[in-house]
Design a protein around this motif. Structure first.
Motif, PDB file in Angstrom:
ATOM      1  N   SER A  24       4.855  36.994  18.559  1.00 44.99           N
ATOM      2  CA  SER A  24       4.048  35.729  20.236  1.00 44.99           C
ATOM      3  C   SER A  24       5.163  35.596  21.105  1.00 44.99           C
ATOM      4  O   SER A  24       5.961  35.429  21.373  1.00 44.99           O
ATOM      5  CB  SER A  24       3.883  34.353  18.766  1.00 44.99           C
ATOM      6  OG  SER A  24       5.049  34.186  18.066  1.00 44.99           O
ATOM      7  N   GLY A  25       4.063  35.588  21.894  1.00 43.02           N
ATOM      8  CA  GLY A  25       4.187  35.140  23.192  1.00 43.02           C
ATOM      9  C   GLY A  25       5.556  36.094  24.159  1.00 43.02           C
ATOM     10  O   GLY A  25       5.904  35.954  25.007  1.00 43.02           O
ATOM     11  N   ALA A  26       4.500  37.309  23.783  1.00 46.71           N
ATOM     12  CA  ALA A  26       4.770  38.648  24.026  1.00 46.71           C
ATOM     13  C   ALA A  26       4.532  38.543  26.073  1.00 46.71           C
ATOM     14  O   ALA A  26       3.393  38.042  26.133  1.00 46.71           O
ATOM     15  CB  ALA A  26       4.299  39.866  23.472  1.00 46.71           C
ATOM     16  N   PRO A  27       5.130  39.453  27.077  1.00 50.58           N
ATOM     17  CA  PRO A  27       4.145  39.210  28.213  1.00 50.58           C
ATOM     18  C   PRO A  27       3.713  40.287  28.327  1.00 50.58           C
ATOM     19  O   PRO A  27       3.473  41.146  27.432  1.00 50.58           O
ATOM     20  CB  PRO A  27       5.552  39.956  29.101  1.00 50.58           C
ATOM     21  CG  PRO A  27       6.287  40.318  27.959  1.00 50.58           C
ATOM     22  CD  PRO A  27       6.445  39.436  26.662  1.00 50.58           C
ATOM     23  N   ARG A  28       2.511  40.646  28.835  1.00 50.91           N
ATOM     24  CA  ARG A  28       1.404  40.975  29.329  1.00 50.91           C
ATOM     25  C   ARG A  28       1.906  42.597  30.107  1.00 50.91           C
ATOM     26  O   ARG A  28       1.454  43.005  29.462  1.00 50.91           O
ATOM     27  CB  ARG A  28       0.953  40.307  30.692  1.00 50.91           C
ATOM     28  CG  ARG A  28      -0.114  39.411  30.885  1.00 50.91           C
ATOM     29  CD  ARG A  28      -1.069  38.952  29.294  1.00 50.91           C
ATOM     30  NE  ARG A  28      -2.156  40.066  29.594  1.00 50.91           N
ATOM     31  CZ  ARG A  28      -3.406  39.800  28.950  1.00 50.91           C
ATOM     32  NH1 ARG A  28      -3.245  38.987  27.537  1.00 50.91           N
ATOM     33  NH2 ARG A  28      -4.389  41.004  29.108  1.00 50.91           N
ATOM     34  N   GLY A  29       2.948  42.561  30.521  1.00 49.08           N
ATOM     35  CA  GLY A  29       3.727  44.273  31.143  1.00 49.08           C
ATOM     36  C   GLY A  29       4.796  44.040  29.928  1.00 49.08           C
ATOM     37  O   GLY A  29       5.266  43.147  29.723  1.00 49.08           O
ATOM     38  N   LEU A  30       5.175  45.034  29.436  1.00 53.95           N
ATOM     39  CA  LEU A  30       6.425  45.025  29.363  1.00 53.95           C
ATOM     40  C   LEU A  30       7.499  45.805  30.224  1.00 53.95           C
ATOM     41  O   LEU A  30       7.455  46.938  30.769  1.00 53.95           O
ATOM     42  CB  LEU A  30       6.324  46.313  27.776  1.00 53.95           C
ATOM     43  CG  LEU A  30       5.474  46.042  26.855  1.00 53.95           C
ATOM     44  CD1 LEU A  30       5.961  47.248  25.670  1.00 53.95           C
ATOM     45  CD2 LEU A  30       6.676  44.767  26.070  1.00 53.95           C
ATOM     46  N   ALA A  31       8.556  45.117  30.498  1.00 52.28           N
ATOM     47  CA  ALA A  31      10.273  45.894  31.076  1.00 52.28           C
ATOM     48  C   ALA A  31      10.472  46.645  30.558  1.00 52.28           C
ATOM     49  O   ALA A  31      10.894  46.332  29.640  1.00 52.28           O
ATOM     50  CB  ALA A  31      10.332  44.031  31.735  1.00 52.28           C
ATOM     51  N   TYR A  32      10.279  47.684  30.903  1.00 50.84           N
ATOM     52  CA  TYR A  32      11.217  49.022  30.721  1.00 50.84           C
ATOM     53  C   TYR A  32      12.014  48.564  31.810  1.00 50.84           C
ATOM     54  O   TYR A  32      12.685  47.708  32.173  1.00 50.84           O
ATOM     55  CB  TYR A  32      10.256  50.462  31.136  1.00 50.84           C
ATOM     56  CG  TYR A  32       9.208  50.788  29.611  1.00 50.84           C
ATOM     57  CD1 TYR A  32       9.631  51.293  28.546  1.00 50.84           C
ATOM     58  CD2 TYR A  32       7.879  50.011  29.868  1.00 50.84           C
ATOM     59  CE1 TYR A  32       8.394  51.662  26.894  1.00 50.84           C
ATOM     60  CE2 TYR A  32       6.842  50.208  28.392  1.00 50.84           C
ATOM     61  CZ  TYR A  32       7.697  50.678  27.701  1.00 50.84           C
ATOM     62  OH  TYR A  32       6.545  51.071  26.815  1.00 50.84           O
ATOM     63  N   VAL A  39      11.091  36.634  23.680  1.00 53.33           N
ATOM     64  CA  VAL A  39       9.307  36.201  23.278  1.00 53.33           C
ATOM     65  C   VAL A  39       9.336  34.808  22.620  1.00 53.33           C
ATOM     66  O   VAL A  39      10.651  34.433  21.744  1.00 53.33           O
ATOM     67  CB  VAL A  39       8.479  36.775  22.338  1.00 53.33           C
ATOM     68  CG1 VAL A  39       8.834  38.369  23.202  1.00 53.33           C
ATOM     69  CG2 VAL A  39       9.813  37.530  20.943  1.00 53.33           C
ATOM     70  N   ALA A  40       8.697  34.199  21.977  1.00 55.81           N
ATOM     71  CA  ALA A  40       8.893  32.852  21.198  1.00 55.81           C
ATOM     72  C   ALA A  40       8.913  33.063  20.117  1.00 55.81           C
ATOM     73  O   ALA A  40       9.882  31.827  19.668  1.00 55.81           O
ATOM     74  CB  ALA A  40       6.792  31.992  21.570  1.00 55.81           C
ATOM     75  N   GLY A  41       8.265  33.792  19.577  1.00 47.43           N
ATOM     76  CA  GLY A  41       8.494  34.528  18.340  1.00 47.43           C
ATOM     77  C   GLY A  41       8.459  34.939  17.382  1.00 47.43           C
ATOM     78  O   GLY A  41       8.034  35.996  17.898  1.00 47.43           O
ATOM     79  N   GLY A  42       8.838  35.433  16.275  1.00 54.25           N
ATOM     80  CA  GLY A  42       8.628  36.453  15.876  1.00 54.25           C
ATOM     81  C   GLY A  42       8.638  36.765  13.649  1.00 54.25           C
ATOM     82  O   GLY A  42       8.938  36.092  13.322  1.00 54.25           O
ATOM     83  N   LEU A 106       1.873  42.387  19.659  1.00 56.38           N
ATOM     84  CA  LEU A 106       2.637  41.543  21.076  1.00 56.38           C
ATOM     85  C   LEU A 106       1.198  40.833  21.327  1.00 56.38           C
ATOM     86  O   LEU A 106       0.353  41.042  21.023  1.00 56.38           O
ATOM     87  CB  LEU A 106       2.851  42.617  21.505  1.00 56.38           C
ATOM     88  CG  LEU A 106       3.321  43.353  21.764  1.00 56.38           C
ATOM     89  CD1 LEU A 106       3.963  44.938  22.727  1.00 56.38           C
ATOM     90  CD2 LEU A 106       4.995  42.848  20.976  1.00 56.38           C
ATOM     91  N   VAL A 107       1.332  38.641  20.536  1.00 62.61           N
ATOM     92  CA  VAL A 107       0.744  38.551  20.862  1.00 62.61           C
ATOM     93  C   VAL A 107       0.536  37.272  22.301  1.00 62.61           C
ATOM     94  O   VAL A 107       1.628  37.617  22.535  1.00 62.61           O
ATOM     95  CB  VAL A 107       0.578  37.442  20.087  1.00 62.61           C
ATOM     96  CG1 VAL A 107      -0.974  36.714  19.667  1.00 62.61           C
ATOM     97  CG2 VAL A 107      -0.045  38.108  18.282  1.00 62.61           C
ATOM     98  N   ASN A 108      -0.212  37.209  22.817  1.00 62.91           N
ATOM     99  CA  ASN A 108      -0.333  36.478  24.666  1.00 62.91           C
ATOM    100  C   ASN A 108      -1.511  36.007  24.197  1.00 62.91           C
ATOM    101  O   ASN A 108      -2.433  35.916  24.120  1.00 62.91           O
ATOM    102  CB  ASN A 108      -0.129  37.651  25.093  1.00 62.91           C
ATOM    103  CG  ASN A 108       0.163  36.801  26.940  1.00 62.91           C
ATOM    104  OD1 ASN A 108      -1.010  36.313  27.041  1.00 62.91           O
ATOM    105  ND2 ASN A 108       0.323  36.786  26.998  1.00 62.91           N
TER     106      ASN A 108
END
Length: 340
Positions: A24-32, A39-42, A106-108
């Protein structure tokens, strides 16, 4: 839904099961570039539309069995234990030579991206499944399981000849084509898509120039993976198109019961639209809410409730399931649903 006589189970769910890693709280775009982001939680939870539906049905008091295919690995053991702990019979769940499917969610906010390694899913079939085991048979994730999809029309036909009823939640089509459903819809009693899936299925069934049957997106139809799909209920023209889609799906044979998020649920019966509002919710995690909706609708119908009453139960089950991370942690029992 008319019950089959002397059935061992109320419900047999045929479909997908896998562990979900929900971030949860995943970014909209992943940084490769090997960057690490926090992130906020898993959570590691039971996933798969079929598995979550089966758990929800068992929580609601149905005698529930699950038939799927997992690997002989740690992920498969996790799936079988998780289902059994929730009261689901897994004696028909096979262990095969392929690895268990794995999903990262991935939750945003209210949106999510879903990454799945299919593993054993393409190899799941209905071969050898008894047609007279349950009062109702539900199938999930049609497009992720091509071998299951190939045999499903004949299996559903045998199930109905045995006196049971059938339902289908196709879930998303990763290829965006939505083909090959005519045979199975002819022997499906209840179709349970979400709003975006209903639009795509109806467009594909239209078979017109430029529709999804040719693999070309229809203007204005958002695929379920589109970030805008979750906002269907807030767009007037889209709402009109959704109503027409529901009517079109009803014309293909099954009773369509469409999940539309905060806008509730709609169906088409006796020549008219049936609407039911969703109860208010402050969601923690919407993963699996549609599958809990499925469980609620099937449990209500198998208890003899009317269409509108069953839609209310389904909407309540979907809303209540969002109170905790993952698809099964907050699924309600029957008494809790009726206390709303």
């Amino acid at each position: 839904m008319s019950p089959a006589a002397a059935s061992e189970f109320d419900l047999l769910v045929v479909g997908d099961a896998n562990p979900d890693v929900v971030l949860s709280g995943a970014p909209r775009g992943l940084a490769y570039g090997q960057r690490e982001e926090l992130v906020a939680g898993g959570a590691l939870v039971l996933g798969g539309s079929g598995a979550i539906t089966a758990c929800g049905a068992a929580r609601l008091g149905l005698r529930t069995a699950f038939a799927g295919l997992v690997g002989d690995d740690e992920a498969g053991g996790f799936v079988l234990r998780s289902l059994s702990e929730r009261g689901v019979d897994v004696s028909l769940c096979a262990v095969g030579e392929w690895p268990t499917a794995l999903t990262v969610v991935l939750v945003n906010g209210e949106d999510r991206a879903i990454l799945t390694a299919p593993g054993s899913l393409p190899h799941m079939t209905v071969d050898g499944l008894p047609a007279d085991l349950a009062r109702h048979v539900h199938a999930s994730s049609y497009f992720l399981q091509p071998a299951l999809a190939e045999g499903l029309p004949a299996f559903f036909e045998r199930v109905r000849r045995a006196g049971a009823t059938t339902s289908l939640d196709t879930n998303d089509d990763p290829e965006g084509r939505w083909l090959g459903l005519d045979g199975v819809l002819a022997v499906t009693d209840v179709l349970l898509p979400n709003a975006a899936e209903a639009l795509a299925l109806a467009a594909a069934g239209a078979r017109g120039p430029g529709d999804l049957a040719s693999g070309v997106p229809v203007p204005g139809v958002r695929a379920p993976g589109d970030p805008e799909a979750g906002r269907l209920e807030r767009a007037g023209p889209e709402a009109d198109r959704l109503e027409r889609a529901v009517e079109a799906l009803a014309g293909r044979g099954p009773l369509p019961v469409v999940k539309n998020g905060a806008a509730g649920t709609l169906s088409w019966a006796d020549g008219g639209l049936v609407r039911v509002a969703a109860p208010p919710a402050d969601p923690v995690d919407t993963v699996g809410a549609g599958d809990s909706f499925n469980a609620g609708f099937l449990a209500a119908r198998l208890r003899g409730l009317t269409l509108r009453e069953s839609m209310r139960v389904a909407a309540a089950c979907g809303s209540l399931s969002t109170r905790a991370a993952g698809g099964t942690a907050a699924q309600p029992g029957w008494d809790e649903v009726h206390s709303l």
